[in-house]
Design a protein around this motif. Structure first.
Motif, PDB file in Angstrom:
ATOM      1  N   GLN A  38      -9.705  18.432  -6.055  1.00 53.19           N
ATOM      2  CA  GLN A  38      -9.716  17.194  -5.281  1.00 53.19           C
ATOM      3  C   GLN A  38     -11.131  16.923  -4.783  1.00 53.19           C
ATOM      4  OE1 GLN A  38      -6.926  15.319  -4.562  1.00 53.19           O
ATOM      5  NE2 GLN A  38      -7.860  13.833  -3.183  1.00 53.19           N
ATOM      6  N   PRO A  39     -11.698  15.735  -5.073  1.00 56.73           N
ATOM      7  CA  PRO A  39     -13.061  15.440  -4.607  1.00 56.73           C
ATOM      8  C   PRO A  39     -13.176  15.545  -3.093  1.00 56.73           C
ATOM      9  CG  PRO A  39     -12.332  13.815  -6.236  1.00 56.73           C
ATOM     10  CD  PRO A  39     -11.126  14.640  -5.876  1.00 56.73           C
ATOM     11  N   SER A  40     -14.324  16.024  -2.641  1.00 54.89           N
ATOM     12  CA  SER A  40     -14.537  16.176  -1.197  1.00 54.89           C
ATOM     13  C   SER A  40     -14.741  14.837  -0.509  1.00 54.89           C
ATOM     14  CB  SER A  40     -15.756  17.081  -0.954  1.00 54.89           C
ATOM     15  OG  SER A  40     -16.912  16.551  -1.607  1.00 54.89           O
ATOM     16  N   SER A  41     -15.273  13.850  -1.252  1.00 50.15           N
ATOM     17  CA  SER A  41     -15.499  12.529  -0.663  1.00 50.15           C
ATOM     18  C   SER A  41     -14.194  11.735  -0.612  1.00 50.15           C
ATOM     19  CB  SER A  41     -16.539  11.756  -1.482  1.00 50.15           C
ATOM     20  OG  SER A  41     -16.098  11.611  -2.820  1.00 50.15           O
ATOM     21  N   THR A  42     -14.125  10.811   0.324  1.00 50.12           N
ATOM     22  CA  THR A  42     -12.945   9.957   0.470  1.00 50.12           C
ATOM     23  C   THR A  42     -12.956   8.862  -0.584  1.00 50.12           C
ATOM     24  OG1 THR A  42     -12.920  10.352   2.851  1.00 50.12           O
ATOM     25  CG2 THR A  42     -11.639   8.479   2.034  1.00 50.12           C
ATOM     26  N   GLY A  43     -11.867   8.727  -1.303  1.00 45.71           N
ATOM     27  CA  GLY A  43     -11.768   7.703  -2.329  1.00 45.71           C
ATOM     28  C   GLY A  43     -11.011   6.482  -1.854  1.00 45.71           C
ATOM     29  N   HIS A  44     -10.504   5.716  -2.801  1.00 43.86           N
ATOM     30  CA  HIS A  44      -9.833   4.460  -2.486  1.00 43.86           C
ATOM     31  C   HIS A  44      -8.310   4.541  -2.643  1.00 43.86           C
ATOM     32  CE1 HIS A  44     -13.945   3.222  -4.015  1.00 43.86           C
ATOM     33  NE2 HIS A  44     -13.967   2.932  -2.725  1.00 43.86           N
ATOM     34  N   LEU A  45      -7.797   5.749  -2.879  1.00 41.98           N
ATOM     35  CA  LEU A  45      -6.360   5.953  -2.991  1.00 41.98           C
ATOM     36  C   LEU A  45      -5.948   6.999  -1.977  1.00 41.98           C
ATOM     37  CD1 LEU A  45      -3.680   5.370  -4.464  1.00 41.98           C
ATOM     38  CD2 LEU A  45      -4.256   7.215  -6.054  1.00 41.98           C
ATOM     39  N   GLU A  46      -5.224   6.574  -0.975  1.00 41.91           N
ATOM     40  CA  GLU A  46      -4.846   7.472   0.104  1.00 41.91           C
ATOM     41  C   GLU A  46      -4.052   8.667  -0.431  1.00 41.91           C
ATOM     42  OE1 GLU A  46      -2.402   7.367   4.371  1.00 41.91           O
ATOM     43  OE2 GLU A  46      -2.776   5.522   3.249  1.00 41.91           O
ATOM     44  N   GLY A  47      -4.544   9.871  -0.133  1.00 44.76           N
ATOM     45  CA  GLY A  47      -3.835  11.082  -0.541  1.00 44.76           C
ATOM     46  C   GLY A  47      -3.968  11.433  -2.007  1.00 44.76           C
ATOM     47  N   GLY A  48      -4.869  10.750  -2.733  1.00 45.68           N
ATOM     48  CA  GLY A  48      -4.997  11.018  -4.161  1.00 45.68           C
ATOM     49  C   GLY A  48      -6.384  10.713  -4.678  1.00 45.68           C
ATOM     50  N   VAL A  49      -6.556  10.797  -5.989  1.00 44.93           N
ATOM     51  CA  VAL A  49      -7.829  10.531  -6.645  1.00 44.93           C
ATOM     52  C   VAL A  49      -7.844   9.081  -7.110  1.00 44.93           C
ATOM     53  CG1 VAL A  49      -9.306  11.147  -8.594  1.00 44.93           C
ATOM     54  CG2 VAL A  49      -8.007  12.937  -7.405  1.00 44.93           C
ATOM     55  N   SER A  98       0.820  -1.206   0.000  1.00 39.02           N
ATOM     56  CA  SER A  98       0.000   0.000   0.000  1.00 39.02           C
ATOM     57  C   SER A  98       0.855   1.257   0.000  1.00 39.02           C
ATOM     58  CB  SER A  98      -0.922   0.012   1.224  1.00 39.02           C
ATOM     59  OG  SER A  98      -0.166  -0.039   2.425  1.00 39.02           O
ATOM     60  N   ILE A  99       2.087   1.144   0.497  1.00 38.58           N
ATOM     61  CA  ILE A  99       3.005   2.276   0.501  1.00 38.58           C
ATOM     62  C   ILE A  99       3.233   2.777  -0.926  1.00 38.58           C
ATOM     63  CG2 ILE A  99       5.424   2.917   0.876  1.00 38.58           C
ATOM     64  CD1 ILE A  99       4.009   2.903   3.443  1.00 38.58           C
ATOM     65  N   TYR A 100       3.261   1.865  -1.888  1.00 41.04           N
ATOM     66  CA  TYR A 100       3.593   2.210  -3.266  1.00 41.04           C
ATOM     67  C   TYR A 100       2.370   2.533  -4.109  1.00 41.04           C
ATOM     68  CZ  TYR A 100       7.454  -0.646  -1.503  1.00 41.04           C
ATOM     69  OH  TYR A 100       8.443  -1.174  -0.735  1.00 41.04           O
ATOM     70  N   ASN A 101       1.180   2.367  -3.569  1.00 38.77           N
ATOM     71  CA  ASN A 101      -0.031   2.523  -4.356  1.00 38.77           C
ATOM     72  C   ASN A 101      -0.136   3.944  -4.910  1.00 38.77           C
ATOM     73  OD1 ASN A 101      -2.303   1.337  -5.453  1.00 38.77           O
ATOM     74  ND2 ASN A 101      -3.642   2.003  -3.773  1.00 38.77           N
ATOM     75  N   GLY A 102      -0.295   4.042  -6.224  1.00 42.94           N
ATOM     76  CA  GLY A 102      -0.416   5.345  -6.867  1.00 42.94           C
ATOM     77  C   GLY A 102       0.897   5.961  -7.288  1.00 42.94           C
ATOM     78  N   LYS A 103       1.993   5.222  -7.153  1.00 47.38           N
ATOM     79  CA  LYS A 103       3.308   5.766  -7.483  1.00 47.38           C
ATOM     80  C   LYS A 103       3.606   5.607  -8.975  1.00 47.38           C
ATOM     81  CE  LYS A 103       4.311   6.748  -3.195  1.00 47.38           C
ATOM     82  NZ  LYS A 103       4.359   8.146  -2.730  1.00 47.38           N
ATOM     83  N   ALA A 104       4.295   6.600  -9.521  1.00 49.08           N
ATOM     84  CA  ALA A 104       4.702   6.559 -10.927  1.00 49.08           C
ATOM     85  C   ALA A 104       5.978   5.743 -11.081  1.00 49.08           C
ATOM     86  CB  ALA A 104       4.922   7.971 -11.452  1.00 49.08           C
TER      87      ALA A 104
END
Length: 342
Positions: free
Chosen positions: A315-326, A173-179
């Motif tokens: 940034q959407p106001s609701s909480t999504g499924h990617l911590e700190g991102g969209v 999960s630490i790497y989730n969303g990383k380029a």
């Protein structure tokens, strides 16, 4: 940009007179630190090694300490095992060559790396930090107090570093969303602006070897993007990448069309977004079809936005499924609010 490797461009400041004392070597340990670096950065690194050894640290490095008759990987594994810490001198050339060797053969010494603090040193600004180091706190060689900060880390016993940001291999999960490093077309120099770039499918590229276990999935996906018989317009290129992402998303990888000669790559899990689709649409078959359709039409744009860390909406106001991102389903929802399924 060339790596900084000359005394004129990378002067090393002297260490503080009140430098800390190196910790004692325990059973099975021969060195305080193993330093891995590119030969391009030889001068800078050896200037550092001289200063560290002058402070009483036992330093291990390949030019001097690798044993003849053994492979590079065998030597690296042994040296890491016998060292308290691992220091990586990160430069563009190191990321291109030596780190690729580490990633491609990570299983060989994963066990010992899990217990060894890793100290990444950024030799110059703008170096692309490898995925499996991106969560670590790195030291910058340009910092005026760099050497004293480094010595403090190297002289701190490992047990006192437990839970700190120099320990590797945190949960995925630490790497989730990383380029990841993007892919460049092999025919980039001769490519017409309306043509689709050609990307090698001979093997999984270095930046994906630790992520994609099934090489056939990569080959199938990259071949969907390339088509020698047609000249794709932009929309068709994006759709082709969407088809590739239907395959690659199972490996937590998405592609994005940055241009016809460059593909962005991101590491991101879509499992929770997929589950959101199944909860939103009661018909399971319908939910699955809609999720695949979303991947087909929107995953390329999402991957590009994620890689560039910029989305064309607040940034959407609701909480999504990617911590700190969209997350992906938030992106799809935003796109559908101003667009339609193509």
């Amino acid at each position: 940009m060339e790596p900084i490797n000359s005394p004129e461009t990378a002067d090393i400041q002297p260490l503080s007179p009140s430098a800390p004392v190196p910790p004692a070597l325990r059973d099975g340990e021969s060195y305080h630190v193993f330093i891995s670096y590119s030969s391009t950065d030889y001068q800078w690194t050896h200037c550092l090694i001289d200063q560290l050894e002058a402070c009483g640290l036992q330093v291990c490095y390949h030019d001097r300490d690798f044993l003849p008759g053994r492979t590079v990987l065998e030597n690296m594994s042994d040296c890491i095992q016998e060292s308290q810490k691992v220091l990586l001198v990160l430069s563009p050339e190191f990321v291109r060559s030596r780190w690729c060797l580490l990633e491609a053969n990570m299983s060989l010494f994963r066990d010992c790396l899990e217990r060894k603090p890793i100290v990444p040193v950024l030799l110059e600004p703008g170096v692309s930090v490898p995925l499996h180091l991106c969560h670590l706190t790195y030291l910058e060689a340009s910092d005026p107090d760099f050497k004293n900060k480094l010595l403090k880390v190297l002289c701190t016993p490992n047990q006192q570093l437990q839970g700190s940001t120099v320990l590797p291999f945190h949960p995925p999960s630490i790497y989730n969303g990383k380029a990841l490093q993007p892919l460049d077309a092999v025919n980039e120099d001769s490519l017409s602006k309306w043509d689709c770039g050609q990307f090698s499918d001979m093997e999984v590229p270095d930046q994906l070897r630790l992520i994609i276990e099934d090489q056939e999935k990569y080959r199938t996906a990259i071949c969907l993007w390339m088509n020698d018989d047609e000249k794709y317009i932009v929309r068709e290129m994006k759709k082709a990448i969407g088809q590739a992402n239907i395959i690659l998303s199972e490996e937590k990888v998405l592609m994005g069309r940055r241009s016809n000669s460059k593909i962005s790559l991101v590491y991101v899990s879509l499992e929770r977004c997929k589950h959101e689709f199944s909860e939103t649409f009661s018909d399971q078959v319908c939910a699955e079809d809609l999720f695949l359709r979303a991947l087909l039409y929107f995953s390329s744009g999402y991957a590009c936005c994620l890689a560039q860390r910029h989305f064309p909406f607040p940034q959407p106001s609701s909480t999504g499924h990617l911590e700190g991102g969209v997350c992906f389903c938030q992106y799809v929802s935003q796109q559908l609010s101003v667009d339609q399924w193509e």
